[in-house]
Write an enzyme that holds these catalytic residues in place. Structure first.
Site, PDB file in Angstrom:
ATOM      1  N   GLU A  57      38.714 -20.421  28.705  1.00  0.00           N
ATOM      2  CA  GLU A  57      38.188 -21.606  28.018  1.00  0.00           C
ATOM      3  C   GLU A  57      38.693 -22.909  28.635  1.00  0.00           C
ATOM      4  O   GLU A  57      37.969 -23.896  28.689  1.00  0.00           O
ATOM      5  CB  GLU A  57      38.526 -21.551  26.519  1.00  0.00           C
ATOM      6  CG  GLU A  57      37.788 -20.447  25.758  1.00  0.00           C
ATOM      7  CD  GLU A  57      38.397 -19.074  25.923  1.00  0.00           C
ATOM      8  OE1 GLU A  57      39.529 -18.973  26.465  1.00  0.00           O
ATOM      9  OE2 GLU A  57      37.774 -18.081  25.515  1.00  0.00           O
ATOM     10  N   HIS A 126      38.073 -15.141  14.023  1.00  0.00           N
ATOM     11  CA  HIS A 126      36.643 -15.464  14.138  1.00  0.00           C
ATOM     12  C   HIS A 126      36.178 -16.269  12.934  1.00  0.00           C
ATOM     13  O   HIS A 126      35.015 -16.209  12.559  1.00  0.00           O
ATOM     14  CB  HIS A 126      35.800 -14.188  14.257  1.00  0.00           C
ATOM     15  CG  HIS A 126      36.180 -13.293  15.384  1.00  0.00           C
ATOM     16  ND1 HIS A 126      37.251 -12.439  15.320  1.00  0.00           N
ATOM     17  CD2 HIS A 126      35.651 -13.160  16.624  1.00  0.00           C
ATOM     18  CE1 HIS A 126      37.356 -11.796  16.466  1.00  0.00           C
ATOM     19  NE2 HIS A 126      36.407 -12.207  17.279  1.00  0.00           N
TER      20      HIS A 126
END
Lengths: 334, 411
Positions: A57, A126
């Site tokens: 990322e 998540h």
């Protein structure tokens, strides 16, 4: 359109309109994203414009900054907001400050999209809502759409914007306006007026809130999934609340908030993120600064608990209509 | 030999010499000038793995240019290069003095590393973009960027194009191909890869050059940069300036005892070279090789420049606390200015007299440029950058909350 289709449509239009727009991220290219937001875009616009990246990322955001310095307009996806932390240095120290530190010689016209929030049994990795980590950083704009119409218009505005925009997509809203009643069948966007999305290019401007429900008793400040939780709580308690969907957290539409709170004399702040130092704390501070002498009751906050998002107990964590409703009743008694 | 199940001890690398020791680099493996082969620019990375362990050198101990990396650089260009290096050094000396006089808060010299930035800049083209660290002021000097503008930035005075927002030496000069220096180590390395990816996406012919110190190769961004460089094959030069010291941390804490920084590229399948960073001709030739490789579409090259940080890390640092006094003069690759000067004298195009005269000219030029900058003010004298400007450029257009804060400050 559902929210996924609306988001895809915004990128599709921008890819076609501006050949400096590029779209990339993990699983974004050939496969079209784990939530399908970029499905078909690579086939249509080519693999040099829409492509997969390594699972890295900080690299996704780091190369996007370099591309922005070159003159491109990257719209990148972080697969889940929970995965953004490795990129935080590139976002907070680099993208956010580049324009200021170079006196406008360089800037980072990026959009960093990421699904946020819980309610899909995603567990602690998540489900997070990290918006306050971005609103705290000067130089960033932070956007949270709550419906397909806004998602498309806000994403087009964000891609065209010359500042870095954090675009948080409440994943529980992708397929319908979820109100926190997880035990009930879900409602699709096709049955909601804001699921009607024009096919053409249009803007929803950054920095403008929307009043979702007019009311006189109390102002509820909400964004993302919590807009529908507020609507459910209002329907269930019968309290005549005014519901404001902030849409953009920064820049914040303080004028709309102030007008409403001065009218109702009460204010409730709700979000799914954890309580302490959450964006709600900023909202409380701003409302008391500008509306203190109009307030008839303390400002209430209803938020996620200050714990990691628990997998099996997510509905005990989630600030659903029951918690919002009882806080509303408590406020009206004050 | 230790027996199994005896207590295992943590290995903490240590530099060979500490204050009080006599530095001795005789165990450092330095190949003879001219001994490392020069592959073609389309070579596959696996064919040149050995070049990450050698040191490409052109100038021999007598100052002659030898071997396959000698490009026979024309004398006019070579003399220009020497003058840029001299100017970089004079500018550094001048600004350290200014810092000592309280005219700025902070300064960073590149003494001993002038060749790396100057020669690479001369090997690249207008339109290419460098993503530098704080020790590549030579890039700007070789780009002939007005020195006065550099000094104004260091003084944070009204002539500072960055409006006093950045720490001294964290320049940004887009028109001279010099990306804004962050001050966060390593972050710009992966951005350079992104810029190069953009060039390739647009079918451009421009290349990017990322810069990092050997200490900062330990940062994640270094590895992200190599990863993205290996995956997308963009036109980028990945410079690692190994000046042996990261403040007080010796290079072994970033590389371990057995690896070279150049060899870091091997796990990523990238072409990698290791070269003498104090040899102007080697830096120029190796940079040109990597630039040509990138421009021909053969992809990235990592280059480790072996050099030595002669000065303190910054004006806030005192190296006598952690390394021996005589280490710089014992450094076996010598001084880049002195070596190149000797080479040009040997070529018959330069002399001690010409050198002394050039030194005098450069000192005058630098003194005048810095004086002009000083006349606009320094950190502690004269007018400061506009306070109103502090709130500009946080965003392209100022949002209401910043407008309000600016009013609160009363400007």
């Amino acid at each position: 359109m559902n929210m996924i289709e609306a988001i895809r449509d915004a990128m599709d239009i921008m890819l076609a309109q501006d050949n400096n727009v590029v779209v990339f991220g993990e699983d974004v290219g050939y496969f079209g994203g784990v939530f399908r937001c970029t499905a078909g875009l690579q086939a249509k616009h080519g693999k040099h414009r829409v492509f997969d990246t390594p699972i890295n990322e900080s690299g996704i955001v780091g190369v996007a900054i370099g591309m922005g310095a070159y003159g491109l307009r990257p719209c990148v996806e972080i697969q889940f907001a929970d995965y953004v932390y490795p990129a935080y240095d590139q976002i907070a120290s680099e993208a956010a400050r580049l324009r200021h530190r170079s006196n406008g010689q360089f800037y980072a016209p990026l959009v960093i999209r990421m699904p946020t929030g819980g309610g899909i049994f995603g567990g602690q990795t998540h489900s997070q809502s990290p918006e306050a980590l971005f609103t705290h950083v000067s130089g960033l704009k932070t956007v949270v759409p709550s419906n397909p119409y806004d998602a498309k218009g806000l994403l087009i505005s964000s891609i065209e914007d010359d500042d870095p925009v954090i675009f948080l997509e409440p994943k529980r809203l992708y397929n319908g306006p979820f109100d926190g009643h997880h035990e009930r069948p879900s409602i699709p966007w096709s049955k909601h007026p804001l699921g009607e999305v024009p096919e053409h290019h249009y803007h929803v401007p950054l920095g403008e809130a929307a009043v979702r429900r007019q009311g006189s008793a109390v102002t509820i400040l909400a964004y993302g999934t919590m807009v529908y939780v507020a609507e459910a709580a209002v329907a269930e308690t019968g309290i005549d609340a005014e519901i404001i969907d902030l849409r953009t957290l920064l820049p914040l539409d303080m004028a709309t908030i102030e007008t409403s709170v001065k009218k109702t004399g009460r204010c409730m702040v709700i979000h799914e993120a954890t309580l302490t130092s959450g964006f709600g704390a900023e909202l409380c501070a701003l409302v008391q600064e500008s509306c203190f002498y109009h307030l008839e009751a303390p400002i209430e906050r209803v938020t996620g608990w200050d714990t990691p998002y628990p997998h099996a107990l997510e509905w005990e964590y989630f600030p659903g209509p029951a918690r919002v409703g009882s806080a509303l009743k408590r406020m009206m008694e004050a | 030999m230790a027996k199994p199940n005896s207590p295992i001890r943590l290995h903490v690398p240590e530099p060979a010499f500490r204050p009080g020791d006599t530095p001795d680099f005789s165990s450092l493996d330095i190949p003879a000038a001219g001994s490392v082969r020069r592959p073609t620019v389309d070579v596959s990375p696996e064919e040149i793995r050995d070049l990450a362990y050698g040191i490409i050198r052109v100038l021999d101990d007598a100052g002659a240019a030898v071997g396959p990396w000698d490009e026979a650089l024309d004398s006019a260009t070579a003399i220009r290069g020497l003058r840029y290096m001299m100017k970089t050094r004079v500018y550094d000396q001048r600004m350290v003095m200014a810092q000592r006089q309280g005219k700025t808060s902070f300064y960073m010299q590149c003494t001993g590393e002038e060749a790396v930035a100057v020669a690479q800049q001369m090997a690249l083209q207008l339109g290419d973009m460098h993503f530098p660290t704080y020790r590549q002021q030579g890039l700007l000097i070789a780009a002939e960027h007005p020195l006065e503008e550099l000094a104004c930035q260091v003084f944070s005075n009204p002539g500072d194009v960055l409006q006093g927002r950045q720490l001294p030496v964290m320049y940004s000069f887009r028109d001279s191909g010099f990306f804004s220096i962050s001050g966060n180590l390593g972050t710009q390395y992966v951005q350079a890869v992104g810029w190069a990816m953009a060039s390739a996406i647009k079918g451009d012919s421009k290349i990017a050059a990322g810069w990092i110190g050997e200490g900062a190769t330990a940062e994640n961004d270094f590895h992200s940069a190599l990863l993205y460089a290996s995956v997308y094959n963009p036109p980028v030069i990945l410079n690692v300036v190994n000046n042996q010291w990261a403040i007080s941390t010796f290079q072994g804490l970033a590389a371990g005892d057995s690896a070279t920084f150049a060899s870091r590229a091997h796990g990523y399948g990238l072409a990698s070279l290791r070269a003498d960073g104090n040899d102007f001709l080697a830096v120029h030739a190796v940079s040109r090789w990597a630039a040509e490789r990138a421009r021909c579409g053969f992809g990235p090259t990592l280059i480790e420049w072996v050099t030595y940080r002669v000065a303190a890390h910054s004006t806030s640092d005192d190296p006598s606390q952690y390394r021996p006094q005589g280490e710089a003069s014992a450094w076996p690759l010598g001084d880049p200015v002195e070596r190149f000067k000797q080479h040009l004298i040997g070529r018959g195009v330069w002399s001690e007299e010409l050198h002394a005269k050039a030194q005098e000219q450069i000192e005058t030029e630098v003194r005048q440029a810095v004086r002009r900058a000083e006349s606009l003010g320094t950190l502690n004298s004269g007018s400061k950058p506009s306070i109103k400007e502090m709130f500009e450029d946080v965003y392209k257009e100022m949002p209401p909350h910043l407008r309000k804060q600016r009013q609160q400050l009363g400007v």
